[in-house]
Write a protein that holds these residues in place. Structure first.
Motif, PDB file in Angstrom:
ATOM      1  N   CYS A  12      37.346 -13.267   1.419  1.00  0.00           N
ATOM      2  CA  CYS A  12      36.215 -12.722   1.575  1.00  0.00           C
ATOM      3  C   CYS A  12      35.584 -14.094   2.538  1.00  0.00           C
ATOM      4  CB  CYS A  12      35.940 -12.691   0.247  1.00  0.00           C
ATOM      5  SG  CYS A  12      36.794 -11.601  -1.393  1.00  0.00           S
ATOM      6  N   ALA A  13      34.874 -14.830   2.120  1.00  0.00           N
ATOM      7  CA  ALA A  13      34.098 -15.738   2.915  1.00  0.00           C
ATOM      8  C   ALA A  13      33.955 -15.914   4.746  1.00  0.00           C
ATOM      9  CB  ALA A  13      34.141 -17.308   2.671  1.00  0.00           C
ATOM     10  N   LYS A  14      35.523 -15.084   4.745  1.00  0.00           N
ATOM     11  CA  LYS A  14      35.810 -15.088   6.570  1.00  0.00           C
ATOM     12  C   LYS A  14      35.165 -14.236   7.063  1.00  0.00           C
ATOM     13  CE  LYS A  14      39.577 -14.115   9.789  1.00  0.00           C
ATOM     14  NZ  LYS A  14      41.211 -14.374   9.444  1.00  0.00           N
ATOM     15  N   VAL A  15      34.813 -13.114   5.776  1.00  0.00           N
ATOM     16  CA  VAL A  15      34.272 -11.113   6.343  1.00  0.00           C
ATOM     17  C   VAL A  15      32.881 -11.469   6.086  1.00  0.00           C
ATOM     18  CG1 VAL A  15      33.977  -8.564   5.627  1.00  0.00           C
ATOM     19  CG2 VAL A  15      36.616 -10.275   5.253  1.00  0.00           C
ATOM     20  N   GLU A  16      32.057 -12.684   4.674  1.00  0.00           N
ATOM     21  CA  GLU A  16      30.643 -12.893   5.012  1.00  0.00           C
ATOM     22  C   GLU A  16      30.322 -13.762   5.846  1.00  0.00           C
ATOM     23  OE1 GLU A  16      29.805 -12.691   0.267  1.00  0.00           O
ATOM     24  OE2 GLU A  16      31.538 -14.028   1.346  1.00  0.00           O
ATOM     25  N   ARG A  17      31.300 -14.640   6.698  1.00  0.00           N
ATOM     26  CA  ARG A  17      30.672 -14.946   7.486  1.00  0.00           C
ATOM     27  C   ARG A  17      30.761 -13.713   9.293  1.00  0.00           C
ATOM     28  NH1 ARG A  17      33.872 -19.025   6.188  1.00  0.00           N
ATOM     29  NH2 ARG A  17      35.557 -18.498   6.424  1.00  0.00           N
ATOM     30  N   LYS A  18      31.507 -13.218   9.011  1.00  0.00           N
ATOM     31  CA  LYS A  18      31.227 -12.526  10.253  1.00  0.00           C
ATOM     32  C   LYS A  18      30.259 -11.288  10.249  1.00  0.00           C
ATOM     33  CE  LYS A  18      33.419 -12.724  13.294  1.00  0.00           C
ATOM     34  NZ  LYS A  18      32.814 -13.200  14.493  1.00  0.00           N
ATOM     35  N   LEU A  19      30.279 -10.777   8.833  1.00  0.00           N
ATOM     36  CA  LEU A  19      28.771  -9.928   8.665  1.00  0.00           C
ATOM     37  C   LEU A  19      27.704 -10.623   8.752  1.00  0.00           C
ATOM     38  CD1 LEU A  19      30.441  -8.657   6.024  1.00  0.00           C
ATOM     39  CD2 LEU A  19      29.817  -7.314   7.748  1.00  0.00           C
ATOM     40  N   ASP A  20      27.517 -12.149   8.658  1.00  0.00           N
ATOM     41  CA  ASP A  20      25.920 -12.622   8.725  1.00  0.00           C
ATOM     42  C   ASP A  20      26.087 -13.101   9.679  1.00  0.00           C
ATOM     43  OD1 ASP A  20      26.163 -12.330   6.384  1.00  0.00           O
ATOM     44  OD2 ASP A  20      26.723 -13.883   5.394  1.00  0.00           O
ATOM     45  N   GLU A  21      26.748 -13.515  10.738  1.00  0.00           N
ATOM     46  CA  GLU A  21      26.905 -13.507  12.341  1.00  0.00           C
ATOM     47  C   GLU A  21      26.973 -12.841  13.380  1.00  0.00           C
ATOM     48  OE1 GLU A  21      30.482 -13.945  16.031  1.00  0.00           O
ATOM     49  OE2 GLU A  21      30.459 -15.659  13.898  1.00  0.00           O
ATOM     50  N   LEU A  22      27.220 -11.098  12.675  1.00  0.00           N
ATOM     51  CA  LEU A  22      26.735  -9.984  13.337  1.00  0.00           C
ATOM     52  C   LEU A  22      25.387  -9.513  13.038  1.00  0.00           C
ATOM     53  CD1 LEU A  22      30.069  -8.558  14.032  1.00  0.00           C
ATOM     54  CD2 LEU A  22      29.369  -9.603  15.429  1.00  0.00           C
ATOM     55  N   ASN A  23      24.573 -10.134  11.906  1.00  0.00           N
ATOM     56  CA  ASN A  23      23.689  -9.905  11.637  1.00  0.00           C
ATOM     57  C   ASN A  23      23.443  -7.956  10.636  1.00  0.00           C
ATOM     58  OD1 ASN A  23      21.098 -10.436  10.869  1.00  0.00           O
ATOM     59  ND2 ASN A  23      19.729  -8.715  12.469  1.00  0.00           N
ATOM     60  N   LEU A  24      24.822  -7.830  10.334  1.00  0.00           N
ATOM     61  CA  LEU A  24      25.100  -6.388   9.710  1.00  0.00           C
ATOM     62  C   LEU A  24      24.362  -6.741   7.888  1.00  0.00           C
ATOM     63  CD1 LEU A  24      28.638  -5.684  10.682  1.00  0.00           C
ATOM     64  CD2 LEU A  24      26.224  -4.764  12.054  1.00  0.00           C
ATOM     65  N   ASP A  25      23.731  -5.545   7.633  1.00  0.00           N
ATOM     66  CA  ASP A  25      23.330  -4.797   6.542  1.00  0.00           C
ATOM     67  C   ASP A  25      24.497  -5.193   5.609  1.00  0.00           C
ATOM     68  OD1 ASP A  25      20.154  -5.841   6.520  1.00  0.00           O
ATOM     69  OD2 ASP A  25      20.162  -3.786   7.342  1.00  0.00           O
ATOM     70  N   TYR A  26      24.478  -5.018   4.533  1.00  0.00           N
ATOM     71  CA  TYR A  26      25.712  -4.947   3.929  1.00  0.00           C
ATOM     72  C   TYR A  26      25.082  -4.837   1.900  1.00  0.00           C
ATOM     73  CZ  TYR A  26      27.199  -9.457   3.460  1.00  0.00           C
ATOM     74  OH  TYR A  26      27.337 -10.805   3.191  1.00  0.00           O
ATOM     75  N   GLU A  27      25.971  -3.961   1.591  1.00  0.00           N
ATOM     76  CA  GLU A  27      25.798  -4.461   0.087  1.00  0.00           C
ATOM     77  C   GLU A  27      27.185  -4.968  -0.776  1.00  0.00           C
ATOM     78  OE1 GLU A  27      25.917  -1.139  -4.351  1.00  0.00           O
ATOM     79  OE2 GLU A  27      25.147  -0.255  -1.991  1.00  0.00           O
ATOM     80  N   SER A  28      26.999  -5.912  -0.756  1.00  0.00           N
ATOM     81  CA  SER A  28      28.221  -6.622  -2.099  1.00  0.00           C
ATOM     82  C   SER A  28      28.441  -6.120  -3.113  1.00  0.00           C
ATOM     83  CB  SER A  28      28.315  -8.149  -1.930  1.00  0.00           C
ATOM     84  OG  SER A  28      28.813  -9.148  -2.111  1.00  0.00           O
ATOM     85  N   HIS A  29      29.973  -6.111  -3.102  1.00  0.00           N
ATOM     86  CA  HIS A  29      30.154  -6.031  -5.115  1.00  0.00           C
ATOM     87  C   HIS A  29      31.172  -7.104  -5.162  1.00  0.00           C
ATOM     88  CE1 HIS A  29      28.055  -1.637  -4.321  1.00  0.00           C
ATOM     89  NE2 HIS A  29      29.586  -1.392  -3.600  1.00  0.00           N
ATOM     90  N   ASN A  30      30.930  -7.572  -6.807  1.00  0.00           N
ATOM     91  CA  ASN A  30      31.263  -8.427  -6.689  1.00  0.00           C
ATOM     92  C   ASN A  30      32.428  -8.182  -7.965  1.00  0.00           C
ATOM     93  OD1 ASN A  30      30.503 -11.228  -5.735  1.00  0.00           O
ATOM     94  ND2 ASN A  30      28.539 -10.572  -6.928  1.00  0.00           N
ATOM     95  N   VAL A  31      33.727  -8.746  -7.720  1.00  0.00           N
ATOM     96  CA  VAL A  31      35.312  -7.747  -8.548  1.00  0.00           C
ATOM     97  C   VAL A  31      35.513  -9.282  -9.419  1.00  0.00           C
ATOM     98  CG1 VAL A  31      35.492  -6.595  -6.651  1.00  0.00           C
ATOM     99  CG2 VAL A  31      36.561  -8.642  -6.782  1.00  0.00           C
ATOM    100  N   LEU A  32      36.333  -8.890 -10.354  1.00  0.00           N
ATOM    101  CA  LEU A  32      36.682  -8.863 -11.761  1.00  0.00           C
ATOM    102  C   LEU A  32      38.037 -10.415 -11.112  1.00  0.00           C
ATOM    103  CD1 LEU A  32      36.380  -6.876 -14.206  1.00  0.00           C
ATOM    104  CD2 LEU A  32      35.205  -9.007 -14.158  1.00  0.00           C
ATOM    105  N   PRO A  33      38.130 -11.378 -11.831  1.00  0.00           N
ATOM    106  CA  PRO A  33      38.582 -12.308 -10.981  1.00  0.00           C
ATOM    107  C   PRO A  33      40.358 -11.669 -11.815  1.00  0.00           C
ATOM    108  CG  PRO A  33      38.070 -13.822 -12.915  1.00  0.00           C
ATOM    109  CD  PRO A  33      37.286 -12.033 -12.740  1.00  0.00           C
ATOM    110  N   PHE A  34      40.953 -10.653 -12.486  1.00  0.00           N
ATOM    111  CA  PHE A  34      41.827 -10.583 -13.037  1.00  0.00           C
ATOM    112  C   PHE A  34      41.911  -8.616 -11.935  1.00  0.00           C
ATOM    113  CE2 PHE A  34      40.505 -12.680 -16.439  1.00  0.00           C
ATOM    114  CZ  PHE A  34      40.961 -13.494 -16.318  1.00  0.00           C
ATOM    115  N   ARG A  35      43.509  -9.169 -11.017  1.00  0.00           N
ATOM    116  CA  ARG A  35      43.948  -7.940 -10.033  1.00  0.00           C
ATOM    117  C   ARG A  35      43.965  -6.473 -10.832  1.00  0.00           C
ATOM    118  NH1 ARG A  35      45.895  -8.212  -5.239  1.00  0.00           N
ATOM    119  NH2 ARG A  35      45.795 -10.281  -4.218  1.00  0.00           N
ATOM    120  N   PHE A  36      44.356  -6.420 -12.140  1.00  0.00           N
ATOM    121  CA  PHE A  36      44.481  -5.651 -13.604  1.00  0.00           C
ATOM    122  C   PHE A  36      43.451  -4.626 -13.516  1.00  0.00           C
ATOM    123  CE2 PHE A  36      44.438  -8.804 -16.087  1.00  0.00           C
ATOM    124  CZ  PHE A  36      44.004  -8.532 -17.580  1.00  0.00           C
TER     125      PHE A  36
END
Length: 79
Positions: free
Chosen positions: A13-37
């Motif tokens: 996720c951090a890798k994708v966030e770095r690319k979004l920030d590098e490209l100066n893109l606006d985005y909405e972030s949704h934090n998910v729960l740690p349990f996949r189910f």
């Protein structure tokens, strides 16, 4: 607007966030729960429960998974 489903502490996720920030893109972030189910929202968007997941409605992306694929999409589309 771009949307990113992410989990705190997830290196992919951090890798994708770095690319979004590098490209100066606006985005909405949704934090998910740690349990996949319990990741119902992510599953409804992408059909699976892993993260990161990107939604890019402007380009017909309803739920792209896999950080490498997401980064490639961002570079090819927005760089």
């Amino acid at each position: 607007m771009l949307e990113l489903y992410r989990l705190a502490g997830c290196p992919y996720c951090a890798k994708v966030e770095r690319k979004l920030d590098e490209l100066n893109l606006d985005y909405e972030s949704h934090n998910v729960l740690p349990f996949r189910f319990l990741r119902f929202e992510v599953k409804s968007v992408s059909g699976q429960s892993g993260v990161p997941v990107l939604v890019d409605p402007e380009h017909g992306i309803e739920g792209m998974a896999e950080s490498d694929d997401i980064v490639a999409h961002l570079e090819n589309t927005y760089a």
